[in-house]
Design a protein around this motif. Structure first.
Motif, PDB file in Angstrom:
ATOM      1  N   CYS A 293       0.855  -1.272  -0.061  1.00  0.00           N
ATOM      2  CA  CYS A 293      -0.024  -0.016   0.052  1.00  0.00           C
ATOM      3  C   CYS A 293       0.960   1.352  -0.071  1.00  0.00           C
ATOM      4  CB  CYS A 293      -0.840  -0.198   1.182  1.00  0.00           C
ATOM      5  SG  CYS A 293      -2.044   1.570   1.044  1.00  0.00           S
ATOM      6  N   PRO A 294       0.848   2.047  -1.094  1.00  0.00           N
ATOM      7  CA  PRO A 294       1.518   3.415  -1.071  1.00  0.00           C
ATOM      8  C   PRO A 294       1.118   4.456   0.027  1.00  0.00           C
ATOM      9  CG  PRO A 294      -0.078   3.167  -2.879  1.00  0.00           C
ATOM     10  CD  PRO A 294      -0.108   1.777  -2.215  1.00  0.00           C
ATOM     11  N   ALA A 295       0.047   4.165   0.391  1.00  0.00           N
ATOM     12  CA  ALA A 295      -0.796   5.253   1.291  1.00  0.00           C
ATOM     13  C   ALA A 295      -0.464   4.755   2.614  1.00  0.00           C
ATOM     14  CB  ALA A 295      -2.187   5.480   1.131  1.00  0.00           C
TER      15      ALA A 295
ATOM     16  N   LEU B 142      -1.720   2.484   4.394  1.00  0.00           N
ATOM     17  CA  LEU B 142      -2.986   2.082   5.068  1.00  0.00           C
ATOM     18  C   LEU B 142      -2.777   0.494   5.661  1.00  0.00           C
ATOM     19  CD1 LEU B 142      -5.348   3.752   2.776  1.00  0.00           C
ATOM     20  CD2 LEU B 142      -4.781   4.632   4.779  1.00  0.00           C
TER      21      LEU B 142
ATOM     22  N   PRO C 230      -4.955  -2.447   4.559  1.00  0.00           N
ATOM     23  CA  PRO C 230      -5.829  -3.039   3.573  1.00  0.00           C
ATOM     24  C   PRO C 230      -6.682  -4.299   4.065  1.00  0.00           C
ATOM     25  CG  PRO C 230      -3.867  -2.537   2.382  1.00  0.00           C
ATOM     26  CD  PRO C 230      -3.435  -2.417   3.840  1.00  0.00           C
TER      27      PRO C 230
ATOM     28  N   CYS D 143      -7.336   6.156   0.758  1.00  0.00           N
ATOM     29  CA  CYS D 143      -7.019   5.148  -0.351  1.00  0.00           C
ATOM     30  C   CYS D 143      -7.064   5.652  -1.724  1.00  0.00           C
ATOM     31  CB  CYS D 143      -7.958   4.064  -0.151  1.00  0.00           C
ATOM     32  SG  CYS D 143      -8.028   2.682  -1.377  1.00  0.00           S
ATOM     33  N   ILE D 144      -6.072   5.715  -2.584  1.00  0.00           N
ATOM     34  CA  ILE D 144      -6.075   6.253  -4.089  1.00  0.00           C
ATOM     35  C   ILE D 144      -6.737   5.057  -4.959  1.00  0.00           C
ATOM     36  CG2 ILE D 144      -4.282   7.682  -3.452  1.00  0.00           C
ATOM     37  CD1 ILE D 144      -2.267   6.028  -4.907  1.00  0.00           C
ATOM     38  N   GLU D 145      -7.175   4.029  -4.202  1.00  0.00           N
ATOM     39  CA  GLU D 145      -7.821   3.054  -5.157  1.00  0.00           C
ATOM     40  C   GLU D 145      -6.932   2.598  -6.430  1.00  0.00           C
ATOM     41  OE1 GLU D 145     -11.717   4.450  -6.329  1.00  0.00           O
ATOM     42  OE2 GLU D 145     -12.018   5.122  -4.724  1.00  0.00           O
ATOM     43  N   CYS D 146      -5.547   2.592  -6.170  1.00  0.00           N
ATOM     44  CA  CYS D 146      -4.513   2.019  -6.921  1.00  0.00           C
ATOM     45  C   CYS D 146      -4.833   0.578  -7.242  1.00  0.00           C
ATOM     46  CB  CYS D 146      -3.099   2.216  -6.417  1.00  0.00           C
ATOM     47  SG  CYS D 146      -2.654   1.562  -4.949  1.00  0.00           S
ATOM     48  N   GLY D 147      -5.305  -0.241  -6.229  1.00  0.00           N
ATOM     49  CA  GLY D 147      -5.221  -1.651  -6.475  1.00  0.00           C
ATOM     50  C   GLY D 147      -4.094  -2.546  -6.269  1.00  0.00           C
ATOM     51  N   ALA D 148      -2.962  -1.838  -6.003  1.00  0.00           N
ATOM     52  CA  ALA D 148      -1.855  -2.492  -5.663  1.00  0.00           C
ATOM     53  C   ALA D 148      -1.990  -3.753  -4.406  1.00  0.00           C
ATOM     54  CB  ALA D 148      -0.734  -1.378  -4.892  1.00  0.00           C
ATOM     55  N   CYS D 149      -3.000  -3.290  -3.535  1.00  0.00           N
ATOM     56  CA  CYS D 149      -3.185  -4.362  -2.425  1.00  0.00           C
ATOM     57  C   CYS D 149      -3.874  -5.701  -3.057  1.00  0.00           C
ATOM     58  CB  CYS D 149      -4.025  -3.960  -1.335  1.00  0.00           C
ATOM     59  SG  CYS D 149      -5.503  -2.915  -2.010  1.00  0.00           S
TER      60      CYS D 149
ATOM     61  N   VAL E 103      -9.895  -3.648  -3.480  1.00  0.00           N
ATOM     62  CA  VAL E 103     -10.085  -2.172  -3.923  1.00  0.00           C
ATOM     63  C   VAL E 103     -11.385  -2.172  -4.126  1.00  0.00           C
ATOM     64  CG1 VAL E 103      -9.851  -2.516  -6.369  1.00  0.00           C
ATOM     65  CG2 VAL E 103      -9.239  -0.222  -5.324  1.00  0.00           C
TER      66      VAL E 103
ATOM     67  N   TYR F  57     -13.354  -1.342  -1.128  1.00  0.00           N
ATOM     68  CA  TYR F  57     -13.055   0.063  -0.709  1.00  0.00           C
ATOM     69  C   TYR F  57     -13.987   1.103  -1.540  1.00  0.00           C
ATOM     70  CZ  TYR F  57      -8.956  -2.388   0.971  1.00  0.00           C
ATOM     71  OH  TYR F  57      -8.054  -3.325   1.340  1.00  0.00           O
TER      72      TYR F  57
HETATM   73  S1  SF4 Z   1      -6.107   0.541  -3.316  1.00  0.00           S
HETATM   74 FE1  SF4 Z   1      -5.193  -0.642  -1.809  1.00  0.00          FE
HETATM   75  S2  SF4 Z   1      -3.004  -0.305  -1.745  1.00  0.00           S
HETATM   76 FE2  SF4 Z   1      -3.888   1.379  -2.902  1.00  0.00          FE
HETATM   77  S3  SF4 Z   1      -4.188   2.978  -1.548  1.00  0.00           S
HETATM   78 FE3  SF4 Z   1      -5.849   1.646  -1.429  1.00  0.00          FE
HETATM   79  S4  SF4 Z   1      -5.608   0.212   0.276  1.00  0.00           S
HETATM   80 FE4  SF4 Z   1      -3.683   0.912  -0.424  1.00  0.00          FE
END
Ligand code: SF4
Ligand code: SF4
Length: 563
Positions: A404-406, A408, A410, A433-439, A450, A453
């Protein structure tokens, strides 16, 4: 506001800073960078959703049957966070009605539909020969009138981000650093890369306009990942070319080792300056304004050429496209029209995505239009975007938190999202959460984190909107109650006043009545007195007559003895 000077020209190799999290998905970018930017052909119909940006929908100012020219304003911004919309080509307005729009829900929304006439006739344009002669507030107004929104994908109205302490004295937000986001970290998307390669001068000119508006006191940094050497070279050449012009020597291209999502606004700011935008805060809170390269080029077009935002560069790619490419396309063009130009094969397309594979959303209707935020159409084959296996139970591996880049949590967010514990989600900063989907990308249990979220954010926003509505209804109800009570009180006061007046009148009448009765009683008294006087006179007359008779004829006078 002062901040640590973190990146200056005095340092030949600008410093960069580590950021948390991030992942390295396959880039798949070379597919669409094989040729120059193509021009999309003119479609027969353009569909302009009134809501293409974050904020309030624009308000149509044309009617069905109107003829419009290319570049003519057809919808006005409706409020501060809203954007003007212009006709992308000349033609006739044939409808203003709900049409399918590009949205994850497949929803419809109000759109202005223009049947193009094939002439592509521009309205009169008013460019500016020397933007430095204009006040920053005038330039911001022109950027607003040109309908410019962030072209990096978020679609925020640009003029709003430019209001700083330099342009509005009441804001305590001094800006020392202008950051230009040339970081295109999402796989497949290359629209900004090719823009920087082919239109670097336009980008540098737009940056100079922003410098004139914002007056960053320290530096202007263009953040580009080091996997874009052509773009970096083109930008540096354009900076050198503009060398003697004000501000040009203060622009630095900062290249760095990219990862996904280093192009997120907060992530890029941290990479280039080491500053962290606080939770719920804005870049301006740490002395920074950040704009995407595509947005900057659009600012150049709006100010120097007088052109509103009617087109954008979109990457059309994926294995279901025979000719993946970057195309400059009119906003409002049906996606089917744009895909056709790239040799789209519907049978080979497993999933059509607007945006990239990490943050984009699936489209099911190719009649929806390109909007200002459409940076990519990914027509992916089954091999490229295979259907994920069913989600398994969370094994508490913690990989999502590492990615998670933020910064958080997850996994916890997932539990609370499932149980709809919205307070807990907010406590855990879900909205950071920037909804990047990395998690989701790293989750071994293939849990679509995501999506939970996004759904939770939508639920919370809806809940808050309802609460706000209920609060407003309550305020309105209480105001009505107060008004009714006030009116009732006023009526009661009036009634009391009337009664008091009537009482007073009655009292006055009673007092005044005695005065009126006097003459009557006086008249009665007078009549009585008159009658008494008459009786007395008559008795007197009798008495006189009797005494006279007795004197002349005493026998005629009856005596007491005689009676
Ligand atoms: S989508 Fe997942 S990885 Fe990306 S910011 Fe939100 S919680 Fe973190
Ligand atoms: S990555 Fe997936 S399995 Fe691992 S802790 Fe996070 S949600 Fe659970």
């Amino acid at each position: 506001m002062s901040h640590t000077l973190s990146n200056t020209l005095s340092n030949n190799k600008p410093k960069t800073y580590p950021t948390p999290g991030g992942v390295h998905p396959p880039q798949n970018k070379s597919q669409s960078t094989g040729g120059p930017i193509q021009q999309a052909s003119l479609p027969t119909e353009l569909v302009l959703p009134l809501s293409q940006h974050i904020g309030a929908p624009a308000k149509a100012i044309v009617a069905v049957g109107d003829k419009v020219l290319k570049g003519q304003c057809i919808a006005k911004a409706n409020g501060n966070i809203s954007a003007y919309i212009h006709a992308p080509s000349s033609g006739d307005v044939i409808a203003i009605e709900p049409r399918a729009i590009p949205h994850a829900s497949g929803m419809q929304d109000n759109c202005i539909v223009i049947k193009t006439d094939g002439e592509d006739n521009w309205c009169a344009l008013q460019g500016c020969e020397d933007f430095r002669l204009l006040a920053p507030s005038d330039l911001i107004a022109q950027i607003r009138l040109a309908g410019i929104t962030g072209l990096g994908g978020a679609g925020f109205p640009t003029a709003v981000k430019l209001i700083t302490s330099d342009t509005q004295a009441s804001l305590n937000k001094a800006i020392d650093t202008l950051i230009i986001n040339g970081t295109e970290c999402e796989p497949y998307i290359t629209a900004d890369d090719v823009l920087m390669r082919e239109r670097a001068q336009q980008v540098i000119s737009g940056i100079q306009i922003l410098q004139h508006i914002i007056k960053p006191s320290t530096s202007t940094l263009i953040g580009v990942e080091n996997n874009k050497p052509e773009a970096i070279a083109a930008l540096e050449a354009a900076i050198a070319e503009a060398g003697s012009e004000p501000g040009a020597s203060n622009i630095t291209v900062v290249s760095f080792e990219g990862k996904y999502p280093s192009g997120g606004e907060k992530q890029l700011i941290q990479t280039l300056t080491g500053r962290e935008v606080p939770s719920g805060g804005l870049p301006a809170d740490v002395g920074i304004v950040c704009q995407n390269v595509g947005t900057v080029a659009a600012i150049h077009d709006a100010i120097v050429l007088g052109k509103p935002l009617i087109s954008r560069i979109t990457t059309v790619t994926g294995q279901a496209c025979a000719q993946p490419q970057n195309v400059e396309v009119l906003i409002g063009s049906p996606i089917a029209h744009v895909l056709a130009q790239a040799g789209f094969d519907a049978d080979a397309c497993h999933r059509l995505v607007m945006g990239g594979p990490m943050m984009g959303f699936t489209l099911t209707d190719t009649s929806v239009p390109i909007i200002k935020a459409t940076n990519c159409l990914l027509a992916a084959s089954e091999a490229e975007l295979p259907t994920p296996p069913p989600a398994q139970a969370c094994i508490r591996c913690g990989m999502c938190a590492e990615a998670c880049p933020a910064s958080l949590l997850p996994q916890q967010l997932y539990w609370y999202a499932r149980s709809k514990e919205y307070d807990k989600l907010e406590e855990l900063n879900l909205f950071d959460c920037i909804e990047c989907g990395a998690c989701s990308y790293v989750c071994p249990s293939t849990i679509p984190l995501v999506q939970y979220y996004r759904a939770s954010k939508a639920d919370i926003r809806e809940h808050k909107a309802e609460m706000h509505k209920a609060e407003q209804s309550k305020v309105r109800f209480e105001a009505r109650q107060q008004r009714l009570e006030r009116e009732e009180q006023e009526k009661a006061d009036k009634r009391a006043a009337r009664q008091a007046a009537a009482k007073a009148k009655l009292a006055a009448a009673q007092t005044g009545g005695e005065q009126e009765l006097d003459p009557v009683q006086a008249a009665i008294a007078r009549a009585k007195a008159k009658k008494a006087a008459k009786v007395a006179a008559a008795e007197q007359a009798i008495a006189t007559a009797t005494s006279e008779t007795a004197a002349t004829n005493p026998a005629a006078t009856p005596t007491d003895e005689a009676n």
